[in-house]
Every structure is written in C-alpha cells, then in structure tokens.
Write a protein that holds these residues in place. Structure first.
Motif, mmCIF file in Angstrom:
data_model
loop_
_atom_site.group_PDB
_atom_site.id
_atom_site.type_symbol
_atom_site.label_atom_id
_atom_site.label_comp_id
_atom_site.label_asym_id
_atom_site.label_seq_id
_atom_site.Cartn_x
_atom_site.Cartn_y
_atom_site.Cartn_z
ATOM 1 N N ALA A 70 31.567 124.779 134.937
ATOM 2 C CA ALA A 70 32.486 126.101 136.139
ATOM 3 C C ALA A 70 33.577 124.508 136.741
ATOM 4 O O ALA A 70 34.633 124.636 136.456
ATOM 5 N N ARG A 71 33.175 123.716 137.631
ATOM 6 C CA ARG A 71 33.895 123.150 138.101
ATOM 7 C C ARG A 71 34.425 122.044 137.552
ATOM 8 O O ARG A 71 35.920 121.509 137.015
ATOM 9 N N ALA A 72 33.955 121.388 135.781
ATOM 10 C CA ALA A 72 34.156 120.810 135.192
ATOM 11 C C ALA A 72 35.547 121.900 134.186
ATOM 12 O O ALA A 72 36.527 120.536 134.196
ATOM 13 N N LEU A 73 35.484 122.363 133.925
ATOM 14 C CA LEU A 73 36.281 123.589 133.049
ATOM 15 C C LEU A 73 37.399 123.564 134.144
ATOM 16 O O LEU A 73 39.024 123.327 133.984
ATOM 17 N N ASP A 74 37.108 124.181 135.036
ATOM 18 C CA ASP A 74 38.586 123.410 136.652
ATOM 19 C C ASP A 74 39.216 122.455 136.314
ATOM 20 O O ASP A 74 40.241 123.169 136.037
ATOM 21 N N ALA A 75 38.574 121.817 136.459
ATOM 22 C CA ALA A 75 39.262 120.309 136.417
ATOM 23 C C ALA A 75 40.000 119.615 134.870
ATOM 24 O O ALA A 75 40.934 119.055 135.252
ATOM 25 N N ALA B 38 28.022 103.300 135.822
ATOM 26 C CA ALA B 38 28.795 103.082 137.346
ATOM 27 C C ALA B 38 28.174 102.975 138.345
ATOM 28 O O ALA B 38 27.744 103.685 138.826
ATOM 29 N N THR B 39 28.530 101.828 138.898
ATOM 30 C CA THR B 39 28.524 101.319 139.946
ATOM 31 C C THR B 39 29.584 101.535 141.257
ATOM 32 O O THR B 39 30.669 101.301 140.929
ATOM 33 N N PRO B 40 29.660 101.771 142.090
ATOM 34 C CA PRO B 40 30.633 101.972 143.539
ATOM 35 C C PRO B 40 30.857 100.578 142.919
ATOM 36 O O PRO B 40 30.279 99.529 143.216
ATOM 37 N N GLY B 41 31.988 100.104 143.244
ATOM 38 C CA GLY B 41 33.355 99.044 143.062
ATOM 39 C C GLY B 41 34.461 99.354 142.670
ATOM 40 O O GLY B 41 34.668 100.245 142.419
ATOM 41 N N PRO B 42 35.134 98.476 142.854
ATOM 42 C CA PRO B 42 36.526 98.146 142.704
ATOM 43 C C PRO B 42 37.127 97.571 140.820
ATOM 44 O O PRO B 42 37.443 98.690 140.992
ATOM 45 N N SER B 43 35.531 97.027 140.767
ATOM 46 C CA SER B 43 36.049 97.064 138.784
ATOM 47 C C SER B 43 35.446 97.778 137.808
ATOM 48 O O SER B 43 34.166 97.560 138.280
ATOM 49 N N VAL C 253 36.886 113.128 137.059
ATOM 50 C CA VAL C 253 36.129 113.349 138.245
ATOM 51 C C VAL C 253 35.638 112.436 138.686
ATOM 52 O O VAL C 253 34.068 111.810 138.222
ATOM 53 N N GLY C 254 36.074 111.510 139.712
ATOM 54 C CA GLY C 254 34.998 110.685 140.498
ATOM 55 C C GLY C 254 35.023 109.089 138.980
ATOM 56 O O GLY C 254 35.858 109.532 138.464
ATOM 57 N N ASP C 255 33.363 109.088 139.006
ATOM 58 C CA ASP C 255 33.642 108.187 137.376
ATOM 59 C C ASP C 255 33.045 109.105 136.446
ATOM 60 O O ASP C 255 32.527 108.422 135.454
ATOM 61 N N ARG C 256 33.150 109.659 136.236
ATOM 62 C CA ARG C 256 32.977 111.112 135.389
ATOM 63 C C ARG C 256 34.566 111.666 134.137
ATOM 64 O O ARG C 256 35.493 112.114 134.647
ATOM 65 N N LEU C 257 34.041 111.339 132.935
ATOM 66 C CA LEU C 257 35.210 112.067 132.219
ATOM 67 C C LEU C 257 34.050 113.149 131.653
ATOM 68 O O LEU C 257 33.429 113.379 131.164
ATOM 69 N N TYR C 258 34.615 114.524 132.135
ATOM 70 C CA TYR C 258 34.514 115.515 131.543
ATOM 71 C C TYR C 258 35.515 116.248 130.028
ATOM 72 O O TYR C 258 36.617 116.147 130.199
#
Lengths: 246, 246
Positions: free
Chosen positions: A154-159, A3-8, A61-66
């Motif tokens: 821990a951050r993922a579970l909070d999210a 995943a690279t930054p970008g619109p699509s 979270v950003g370009d990730r799924l937890y």
C-alpha cells in the motif's frame, strides 16, 4: 551486495562505462535526483534466454525502487509469491502482461535491469558527427522481489501515484484489501546502480565553427497540459491544488 | 522470421499479452505511427546471463529500426564486425559504453528487445486502484546486426538525426568517411513486434462515482523549448525554419 548507507553506490565492472566515463556518477544525490525526476521506467529481464524490456511506473523510497505490476503477470509471478498473494488466480494481479516467461524461479526473485532516462535536449552541432543528446539516466541492476506485505504494498502504491502526481495519493479512495491483493508490486534494492549525465552545449571541431549552420541546444521538456475532467464529475467539484490550472 | 510486406506483423507467443489483450495491436500503421512519434528507445540485451537495458536513439526506415551506437562499444561489437569497421581500435565507435559484455558471438548478431514508450497522460480515478496511464508503446524482439555498409550507415544516421529534428540532416556538415567509421549503427528488422495502447478516460467503479475526489485525465506532452544558440554562433546566423521560434 547490499545497499549500505553512504554517499555513493559501489562501482562495479557492470556499472563502469567503457566510453565517456566522465559522464558516469555513483553518488546517491545524483542517482536519487534522476530517479525522482521521472516515474516511468523500462524493466528488463530475461525470458527463454532472450531479453525483454517493458515499460512500467515506479517510485523511489530511500534505497529501494518499487515498480508497479503493470508489466505482465508472468514476470511478476516469477519474482516471488508470498502469503499476500497465495491463492490468487493466475495473472490476476498484473495489468499489462506480455507473453513472456522469465528465466527465474519464484523463490529466487527476478534478475532485472531497471533504466530511467530523462531527455533534456537535443544538441545541434554544425557537424552531423557531433550531434548529441542532453540526458540524465540511471541503470540499476539486481534481483527484484515481489512485495508480499500488504502494508508495504500500500505504501509503495501510494509512492508510485505521488511520483506521477505529488499529493494525489491522499486525495482518492484508498485501495480495499481485495484491490490491494490484485495489485502486484516489485521491489528492487538499489545496490549496483549508476547514473550517466550529458549536459551542456555544442562540442564542434574548431575547424567547423565558421560553417553557416545554426548550432545550439533545443531544450526538451515534458509537462502536463490542462486537466480534462471526467464527464461524470459532479458539477462544482473543485480542481485540487496539486493539479495545474486549466 | 522475416519481415514480409503486409498489413500486420505476425502475432507470436512472445507478443501475445496475458492481460489487457484488447490493448495490443499488430498492424503496421499502429506500430509505425508509435515508432515515428519518438526517437529515444530502450535497448535490452543479455550480458553474462543478466539483462541490461540502455537508452539510445533510433529511427524507423520501412520495416527496419536503426539504433545509434551510443549504448556501449561491447554490445555493438558483439552485434557484428564488418568491412566497414575492420581495423578500428577497440570501442572507438561507441559513444556511451557501459561495462557489459553481451552473451552473443559477433557473427551471430545480438539478441535484443527494443522498446519505445510514449506517455500521453495520467488517468486520475476516484479510487487509487483505477489510476492508470495513457500510453503508446512498441516492443520489438529480434537479432540486431551492426551496419557495415558505409552508405547504409550514413543514411541511417541521417534518419536518426531527422527523427529527432526533422530537416536537420540536410543542414549540417555531413560526416567524413573517418567520422562515419567511428559511428556504430545497429539494425533490427521489424518482424516480431507488437504495440500496446491505453487511451481514454477514467474507468471508476459505478459505486465510486459519487466520491468527492476530482477525476479526469492529465495530458502529458513532450516539447521543445526555445532554441539556445551556441555562444560561438556567428552573429546574424538565421534560425532555420525547422526549429521552433524562440
């Protein structure tokens, strides 16, 4: 592919529809908005050569799924063991295992397809043929890995908690290290991902417009009802502002 | 394995959870009630060795699931061609194809996993660790076949429409033979199937009960909103009694 930054997100053969291509979208804004509109997903993987689809909860979270490890200990174990899970008894981290052993070596992660579907309405056309559903969906393909870093977990579970009930993660007792070690989390980087959206009204054939059948859209919504307090709740405990009023 | 009459579906290794076995159920009453409570499912299959999960709509009829061919022409073609579809142009029957070619020969049907998930609430515990979700889900494994008999396909499509909006199939123009030929339907016999149910309240550790955090259940419901008439609806067209009042 990363995943690279970008619109699509890059379009691939796998994410190119053969039908209704006008409904497909790859831009991050559309994909992320759909993912952020829900917190229940369906996780697909292959076990003994056959498909398995299990529901679980997730957050973006950003370009990730937890994904929460509520879909069975075996798929999660197959998705990778790490320092954070060493020495755990078999299956101790999974909440909701089905009896499936995915076709993946632990060190390789787990090949998955994660799908999120938000149903927005039923389109009632005059003809049976043109009945349809208004929906927004995202399909993400990739290799999921078990999150081994306790802080990231821990951050993922909070999210994930906040995806279902925004604000809740800051208003509960945080997990202890022992509890954290018992809670499995999968990470899927968003790379090969597409959205599909059907919105709008009835698309009847012109010759059907004079038929006497009612036509239109039945909007569909999911909502929380009045909170039901735990019977053991101390009298006078206030309802927090992030919950709907009873 | 074939679906035989009886109170329960046979339990298999695949349908035996490794965790929370007390949440699993195999009796037809439980399984059918969950399937009848929804009409959106997630269909999983294997394409090029990788899992694919796509949403579609379905109905249960006895011990069969019928799935609408809105999940791509390729999986549906792979699930079998028959007399009813001979001579159709490629992809003409599918509504919503993704670019996936399942690993299945047409004559063999398509190995699938169909999952239905009804979310009933979010369980807010005092501890992050004991947060949970109340839900009812069904996971059905098997080989899906394309419905080739036009009469069976017509009945299946009526059932799918009525699953979403009971009573609607009798109040619209029926599909013409040409339209029927363009609408694909998959059939999955219910044989290897299980339900999983989590209901109830908060299960906090006794030592957490005195914490000041609100605890309880947030019920979750999906409902239709007021019908939105098609702008082309003839003035005075009555709202049929099977739709919610505006």
């Amino acid at each position: 592919m990363s995943a690279t930054p970008g619109p699509s997100y890059p379009q691939t053969g796998r994410t190119t529809p053969t039908r209704h291509r006008e409904r497909a979208a790859y831009d991050r804004a559309t994909v992320h908005a759909i993912l952020d509109a829900d917190w229940i997903c369906h996780l697909g993987f292959v076990a003994d050569g056959a498909p398995v689809v299990l529901p679980t909860i997730y957050a973006r979270v950003g370009d990730r799924l937890y994904l929460h490890g509520s879909t069975g200990s075996r798929p999660l174990r197959a998705a990778g063991q790490g320092a954070g899970t060493a020495g755990r008894p078999e299956g101790s981290g999974a909440d909701d295992g089905a009896g499936d052993a995915p076709d993946a070596a632990p060190e390789d992660g787990l090949r998955v397809c994660v799908t999120v579907t938000v149903a927005d309405g039923v389109v009632l056309a005059r003809s049976a043929f043109h009945h349809s559903v208004n929906y927004r969906s995202v399909v993400a393909h990739g290799t999921a890995h078990r999150v081994t870093d306790p802080a990231e977990r821990a951050r993922a579970l909070d999210a994930i908690v906040d995806a279902a009930v925004p604000g809740r993660s800051a208003d509960c007792r945080p997990a202890t290290p022992k509890e954290l070690a018992q809670t499995a989390v999968l990470r899927l980087d968003l790379a090969e991902v597409s959205a599909k959206v059907r919105q709008g009204g009835v698309a009847d054939d012109p010759g059907d417009l004079s038929l006497p059948h009612w036509a239109g859209v039945l909007p569909l919504t999911r909502s929380f009802g009045p909170p039901q307090p735990d019977p053991a709740l101390a009298p006078g405990t206030p309802l927090p502002p992030y919950l709907p009023a009873p």
